[in-house]
Each structure stands twice: as structure tokens, then as C-alpha cells.
Design a protein around this motif. Structure first.
Motif, PDB file in Angstrom:
ATOM      1  N   HIS A  17       1.149   4.040  -2.905  1.00 39.36           N
ATOM      2  CA  HIS A  17       0.607   5.672  -2.657  1.00 39.36           C
ATOM      3  C   HIS A  17       1.856   6.464  -2.938  1.00 39.36           C
ATOM      4  CE1 HIS A  17      -3.657   5.834  -1.146  1.00 39.36           C
ATOM      5  NE2 HIS A  17      -3.231   4.429  -1.170  1.00 39.36           N
TER       6      HIS A  17
ATOM      7  N   ASP B 172       2.188   7.026  -6.521  1.00 37.33           N
ATOM      8  CA  ASP B 172       1.268   8.086  -7.068  1.00 37.33           C
ATOM      9  C   ASP B 172       1.370   9.516  -6.822  1.00 37.33           C
ATOM     10  OD1 ASP B 172      -1.345   7.988  -8.779  1.00 37.33           O
ATOM     11  OD2 ASP B 172      -2.149   8.831  -6.799  1.00 37.33           O
ATOM     12  N   MET B 173       2.622   9.777  -5.989  1.00 39.07           N
ATOM     13  CA  MET B 173       2.560  11.042  -5.400  1.00 39.07           C
ATOM     14  C   MET B 173       3.803  11.753  -6.670  1.00 39.07           C
ATOM     15  SD  MET B 173       2.829  10.471  -1.307  1.00 39.07           S
ATOM     16  CE  MET B 173       2.923  12.265  -0.956  1.00 39.07           C
TER      17      MET B 173
ATOM     18  N   LEU C  18      -7.586   3.781  -4.361  1.00 39.80           N
ATOM     19  CA  LEU C  18      -6.687   4.125  -5.648  1.00 39.80           C
ATOM     20  C   LEU C  18      -6.153   2.789  -6.397  1.00 39.80           C
ATOM     21  CD1 LEU C  18      -3.977   5.573  -6.719  1.00 39.80           C
ATOM     22  CD2 LEU C  18      -2.579   4.795  -4.762  1.00 39.80           C
TER      23      LEU C  18
ATOM     24  N   GLN D   9       0.169   8.347   7.668  1.00 35.29           N
ATOM     25  CA  GLN D   9      -1.356   7.622   7.219  1.00 35.29           C
ATOM     26  C   GLN D   9      -1.237   6.286   7.756  1.00 35.29           C
ATOM     27  OE1 GLN D   9      -2.669  10.722   7.257  1.00 35.29           O
ATOM     28  NE2 GLN D   9      -4.026  10.231   5.432  1.00 35.29           N
ATOM     29  N   GLN D  10      -0.452   5.551   7.290  1.00 36.02           N
ATOM     30  CA  GLN D  10      -0.449   4.145   7.673  1.00 36.02           C
ATOM     31  C   GLN D  10      -0.846   3.838   9.305  1.00 36.02           C
ATOM     32  OE1 GLN D  10       2.252   0.223   7.747  1.00 36.02           O
ATOM     33  NE2 GLN D  10       2.647   1.548   5.988  1.00 36.02           N
TER      34      GLN D  10
ATOM     35  N   TRP E 184       0.666  -1.288   0.196  1.00 38.66           N
ATOM     36  CA  TRP E 184      -0.078   0.148  -0.001  1.00 38.66           C
ATOM     37  C   TRP E 184       0.923   1.179   0.115  1.00 38.66           C
ATOM     38  CZ3 TRP E 184      -0.143   3.964   3.707  1.00 38.66           C
ATOM     39  CH2 TRP E 184      -1.423   4.784   3.512  1.00 38.66           C
ATOM     40  N   SER E 185       2.009   1.441   0.717  1.00 41.93           N
ATOM     41  CA  SER E 185       2.832   2.274   1.079  1.00 41.93           C
ATOM     42  C   SER E 185       3.536   2.760  -0.319  1.00 41.93           C
ATOM     43  CB  SER E 185       3.850   2.208   1.944  1.00 41.93           C
ATOM     44  OG  SER E 185       3.093   2.209   3.334  1.00 41.93           O
TER      45      SER E 185
ATOM     46  N   ILE F 160       3.189   9.436   4.379  1.00 43.64           N
ATOM     47  CA  ILE F 160       2.563   7.873   4.096  1.00 43.64           C
ATOM     48  C   ILE F 160       2.801   7.031   5.396  1.00 43.64           C
ATOM     49  CG2 ILE F 160       3.039   5.716   2.771  1.00 43.64           C
ATOM     50  CD1 ILE F 160       1.222   8.077   1.291  1.00 43.64           C
TER      51      ILE F 160
ATOM     52  N   SER G  74      -9.261   7.150   0.004  1.00 44.39           N
ATOM     53  CA  SER G  74      -8.206   6.956  -0.691  1.00 44.39           C
ATOM     54  C   SER G  74      -8.146   5.781  -1.442  1.00 44.39           C
ATOM     55  CB  SER G  74      -6.863   6.821   0.289  1.00 44.39           C
ATOM     56  OG  SER G  74      -6.571   7.766   1.088  1.00 44.39           O
TER      57      SER G  74
ATOM     58  N   TRP H  18      -9.152  -1.596   6.130  1.00 43.12           N
ATOM     59  CA  TRP H  18      -8.822  -1.317   4.593  1.00 43.12           C
ATOM     60  C   TRP H  18      -9.001  -2.438   3.850  1.00 43.12           C
ATOM     61  CZ3 TRP H  18      -7.451   3.541   4.621  1.00 43.12           C
ATOM     62  CH2 TRP H  18      -7.199   4.347   3.227  1.00 43.12           C
TER      63      TRP H  18
END
Length: 272
Positions: free
Chosen positions: A141, A144-145, A203, A160-161, A137-138, A157, A201, A175
Motif C-alpha cells: 500500500h 501505491d501512494m 489492491l 489503517q492496519q 500489505w503495508s 498506513i 482497499s 482481510w
């Protein structure tokens, strides 16, 4: 009563922020702060009572500094508000001052009224169970930044995790991942607050887009959690194609939310 009460997108944002940070009504604003993540742009912000105009900027920037913070700890400025349901929104004056503007649709779905869609049968949808799920997941994401290698992106990140894991441990939701042959190709969060299920989120990995991942993931999760919510809430940038996917699944427009964010290092024009 603040306008956000009637906008389920902003209301559910504030409900989540209240679980992970501090939400206070002060003066004409709702103030959101996340003390352990000063670089979280949308976790340290002012909710405005209405759309600002250019002559408001000096005042709201001053109030942001007073109520949220100043550099070096708080190096950004973020404002959000409930936007009118129709018509274009001209925020060009703020772009000239270094702000990035977004206008998002708020989309609502009833749990048992989703539309039938063609899903990808190769995709397995399941809750995150292992740290390897979060590691993937990390990675997705960060990819995507715009600046994945910057330490601020990596700290964001990581925060957020940790935050999402804490919400899951407290029983607010889960999740979910979409997997093809064991590879994570998409994910989303879904948290339940006051009878509403709020998606977070959503994605799809870039190399797996246009394969029905989003439709399969969202429709499957709605089906599996339909008994936990009276309605589901999704917020999507109105310039991004994902909103059309959600509407095809049965989500219906229910207002808009807009925001301005001045990130650290944003360059204002000479007129500033």
C-alpha cells in the motif's frame, strides 16, 4: 432523512466509520471524525446533503473548521455527498481552489449470482494469518501512494492496519490475500454490517497486474463468504479500470458518491 441512507456505498462507509471513530448528524451535515488519526483525510470529513457549487465553498469550509477541526491538528478539508446516477460532474471550480475531486461508482452484487470468470490457478487465496501478511500489505500500500516515504503516509498506513485488525478481532470480517508461490500479490478487506458485505482497499501489486489477480481474489472471496451477506458492496473510482472488472464479476451499478479533498500543502490559485 439524509440522502446517504439510499446510497449503499456511503451508508456502508458511515457504518464502518461508526465502528472506528465518531459519526454524528449535526446541522445539515453528517460529521465523521477519527480522533486518533487526524491525518486520515477520509476519516475526518463532512457529508454534504447535496453537491456543492462554487459559491458554497466559504460556508462549507467554515463549517468544516467548526465541526471537524482546524490546523495544525486537522490540516486538510474533505467533503463527500451522494451524486446523481447519470451525467458528467463538473468540479473544475474546486480544482482551481486546490481540491482534488473524485466520483465513484457504487456497485452491488447478490451473493449467489456471481458470473463465472477465468481465474488464475497459480493464485492461492486465504485470510491473513500472520504479521508477515500485514507487513507485506503495508509495503504494497505504501508503494501505491504518491509519497510513500513521508511520515504522514507511514502513520496513515500504520493506523489503517491497526483499525482493520481491530475490526477483525471484533468479528466484523477478515482481510484476504492473494499469493503466488508464497508472495503476496494482492489483497482486500471484507466487513459485514447490517446484512451487507463491504469491500475495502482492493489492491494488486503493480508488478503483478494483468494476471487475473483481482478477478481471482474478489470472485473467490465472494464464493467463500456468500452465506454471510444479502448483498456485497464495492465502491470504485469511475475513471479507473477496476470498475469494469467488478461489473464483469456480476456487480451492478447502484448510484454514485463524489468527494472533494484539499490536502495539506495544496496550492490554490491567486483568485482564492
Amino acid at each position: 432523512m439524509h440522502a446517504s441512507v439510499s446510497n449503499l456505498g456511503l451508508t456502508t462507509d458511515l457504518l464502518l466509520h461508526a465502528q472506528t471513530g465518531i459519526v454524528e448528524a449535526l446541522d445539515d451535515y453528517i460529521v465523521v471524525r477519527t480522533p486518533d488519526a487526524p491525518e486520515y483525510f477520509f476519516g475526518n470529513l463532512l457529508v454534504l446533503p447535496r453537491r456543492p457549487c462554487e459559491r458554497d465553498v466559504d460556508r462549507i469550509e467554515h463549517d468544516f473548521a467548526k465541526l471537524v477541526g482546524t490546523p495544525p491538528r486537522i490540516a486538510h478539508r474533505t467533503f463527500t455527498w451522494v451524486e446523481s446516477d447519470e451525467g458528467s460532474v463538473d468540479l473544475n471550480a474546486f480544482a482551481k481552489r486546490g481540491y482534488e475531486a473524485t466520483v465513484c461508482k457504487v456497485l452491488i452484487a447478490q451473493p449467489h449470482h456471481s458470473r463465472p470468470v477465468v481465474t488464475n490457478r497459480e493464485i492461492e487465496v486465504r485470510k491473513f494469518c500472520f504479521q508477515e501478511d500485514w507487513d507485506a500489505w503495508s509495503e504494497m500500500h505504501l508503494a501505491d501512494m504518491s509519497n510513500p516515504l513521508e511520515i504522514t503516509s507511514q502513520r496513515y498506513i500504520a493506523h489503517q492496519q491497526t483499525t482493520y485488525k481491530r475490526l477483525i478481532e471484533q468479528g466484523f470480517g477478515d482481510w484476504w490475500g492473494a499469493f503466488i508461490a508464497g508472495e503476496q500479490v494482492g489483497s482486500l478487506g471484507l466487513f459485514f454490517l447490517q446484512g451487507m458485505g463491504r469491500f475495502q482497499s482492493v489492491l494488486t501489486a503493480e508488478q503483478h497486474r494483468n494476471k487475473g489477480v483481482c478477478k481471482t481474489l474478489v470472485s473467490t472471496v465472494v464464493g467463500l463468504t456468500a452465506n454471510r451477506a444479502e448483498r456485497f458492496v464495492m465502491v470504485a473510482d469511475e475513471t479507473y479500470f477496476a470498475g469494469k472488472i467488478y461489473e464483469a464479476l456480476g456487480f451492478e451499478p447502484h448510484g454514485r458518491v463524489a468527494a472533494l479533498c484539499h490536502e495539506p500543502g495544496s496550492i490554490a490559485t491567486a483568485s482564492r
